[in-house]
Design an enzyme around this catalytic site. Structure first.
Site, PDB file in Angstrom:
ATOM      1  N   GLU A 246     -53.594  -9.463 -25.841  1.00  0.00           N
ATOM      2  CA  GLU A 246     -52.928 -10.167 -24.739  1.00  0.00           C
ATOM      3  C   GLU A 246     -52.455 -11.505 -25.284  1.00  0.00           C
ATOM      4  OE1 GLU A 246     -51.048 -10.289 -21.643  1.00  0.00           O
ATOM      5  OE2 GLU A 246     -52.528  -8.683 -21.576  1.00  0.00           O
ATOM      6  N   CYS A 280     -50.220 -18.461 -20.297  1.00  0.00           N
ATOM      7  CA  CYS A 280     -49.327 -17.626 -21.097  1.00  0.00           C
ATOM      8  C   CYS A 280     -48.133 -17.154 -20.284  1.00  0.00           C
ATOM      9  CB  CYS A 280     -50.085 -16.445 -21.690  1.00  0.00           C
ATOM     10  SG  CYS A 280     -50.973 -15.444 -20.486  1.00  0.00           S
TER      11      CYS A 280
END
Length: 489
Positions: A246, A280
């Site tokens: 991720e 993110c």
């Protein structure tokens, strides 16, 4: 006094490696110190997890869930302490760290639903037998945690891994060791058996020792694209190991044809500057229509951004933005802004580091319209690049001009525009009239391109925590009425 910061095989022990420290980025104070786990201790943790695996995986899912649910209850009882620990170590305002603990508390129930829905048992009748689909845990998995959500994001790997029957070796970010330690203490209090969850604290050497060990069956990573790509190369040629990555994004947010300017600006600010830009999914690129209305949105955005409150995590009133994770990170963001200005970008709101020894920066906006050779980088902080456009197809083409593909969004009053954007944009999260930092734990979370390796987390974490086993079963055997050609009985 020796700090016992490693949790291995059910016992706390001091590290045998080098001393490292955690610094409160808002106050420039050392708040934690300890010795890193040595390579020997990392191996000890992995072997403890291996030894604990048969018993843990052999328990019923109800038994495993009972411990996870107790952990959730302990989070509720200790939420204020954990939230303030997070605030000290990350610099995030307390109002925000409280929401992180809340997300951790909800993860068990969501993971339980996902376990049954994504990896439950399926039974089908067939002639003379039954066909089953069941799932089994992988074994020993390593979990690498990031610093921006030091509780919630590793929790999103650890909880589904444990529910599925895996045992875990957890390596948190070296920037947030105190949050990890406090979290694992709650797991210990919840009754997690020895060896089922192990904590190895340390810097790069500790992480390398864990990822390189032949006894791990999988690795779940949340962090930078550079580190994720290194791990992917390291696991090359090892199809026997499950790897879930991720990573970040150079995320686009497009604005066109909006009647409510303030609502649009609020969504932009929430997309770009929440958590001091350290999510993110944060918007890094803002595509705004070169029109009278687009200019009105941009002018209002500049005004609101200049008035964003940046302050200490315990300040009253609470700030929207706290400190970044470190003074070094804050300085690097200012450097990134200056590099863009050197390339020809125009400053609309100048980012400033208010104290070179602390992690505070004010949010920045730069207009990069027409600037050539822009780096396709994730500037992990409160820096927003503006692109003015006249043609939506050209804007979408430029939005897709990135190696990443995590989150994207459009702010518009026309559903047809959103449907067109959705069809053509390349990202794993696509939102309409909502911040692109908004994602539900009840949905998959992940991106394409350099943002991940097609192992979406959150609700789909169950998928990489277990593997499917297909069975055809009959409780007795008999010869068929018609034999295959060439057989005689």
């Amino acid at each position: 006094m020796t700090n016992s910061i490693q949790f291995i095989d059910g016992c706390w022990e001091a590290g045998e490696g080098q001393l490292f420290k955690s610094i409160d980025p808002a106050r420039n104070e050392v708040i934690w110190s300890g010795e890193a786990a040595s390579e020997t201790q990392v191996e000890k943790a992995i072997l403890a997890a291996r030894a604990a695996f048969p018993d843990w995986s052999g328990r019923s899912v109800e038994e495993r869930l009972a411990i996870c649910q107790k952990f959730s209850e302990l989070l509720e009882e200790n939420k204020e302490h954990l939230a303030r620990t997070m605030a000290k170590e990350t610099g995030k305002p307390v109002w925000e760290t409280r929401t992180e603990v809340g997300a951790m508390m909800g993860k068990v129930a969501i993971s339980e639903r996902a376990y049954h829905e994504r990896t439950g048992t399926v039974e089908n009748d067939m002639p003379g037998a039954k066909a089953f689909i069941r799932h089994k845990p992988h074994g020993v998995v390593a979990v690498y945690g990031p610093y921006n959500f030091p509780g919630h994001l590793p929790n999103g790997h650890i909880v589904p891994a444990l529910i599925a029957g895996n045992t875990v070796v957890f390596k948190p970010s070296e920037l947030t060791p105190m949050v990890a330690q406090e979290t694992v203490k709650l797991w210990e209090k919840a009754g997690i058996p020895a060896g089922v969850l192990n904590l190895v604290q340390g810097e790069v050497d500790t992480g390398k020792a864990l990822s390189a060990h032949p006894q791990i069956d999988g690795l779940y990573f949340t962090g930078s694209s550079n580190t994720g790509h290194l791990l992917h190369k390291q696991f090359g040629g090892r199809p026997d190991k499950i790897l879930a990555l991720e990573m970040g994004g150079n995320n686009p947010l497009l604005v066109t044809n909006v009647a409510d300017v303030d609502a649009a600006v609020h969504n932009i600010v929430q997309s770009a500057f929440i958590t001091s830009g350290q999510r993110c999914t944060c918007a890094r690129r803002l595509f705004i229509e070169d029109s009278e209305q687009g200019r009105a949105v941009l002018e209002r955005l500049i005004e609101v951004t200049e008035n964003i409150l940046v302050d200490d995590y315990e300040a009253d009133p609470q700030p929207f933005m706290g400190a970044m994770i470190s003074a070094k990170a804050a300085g690097e963001m200012v450097d990134a802004q200056n590099e863009l200005l050197h390339k020809g970008a125009k400053s609309l709101v100048r980012m400033k580091q208010t104290d070179s020894k602390k992690g505070f920066v004010t949010p920045g906006i730069v207009d990069v319209t027409g600037v050539e050779d822009l780096p396709d980088e994730e500037h992990f902080g409160p820096l927003l690049k503006v692109y003015r456009f006249k043609d939506i197809d050209a804007a979408i083409k430029e939005a897709n001009n990135t190696r990443y593909g995590l989150s994207a969004g459009v702010l518009c009053d026309d559903e047809q525009t959103y449907r067109y954007f959705f069809k053509h944009i390349r990202a794993g999260i696509v939102n309409w009239n909502k911040p692109i930092t908004g994602a539900s734990s009840a949905a998959p979370f992940g991106g394409i391109g350099a943002s991940g390796n097609h192992r979406a987390s959150a609700y789909y974490a169950a998928d990489y925590c277990a593997y499917p086993v297909a069975s055809v079963e009959a409780d007795s055997m008999s010869l068929p009425e018609s034999l295959a050609p060439g057989l005689k009985f």
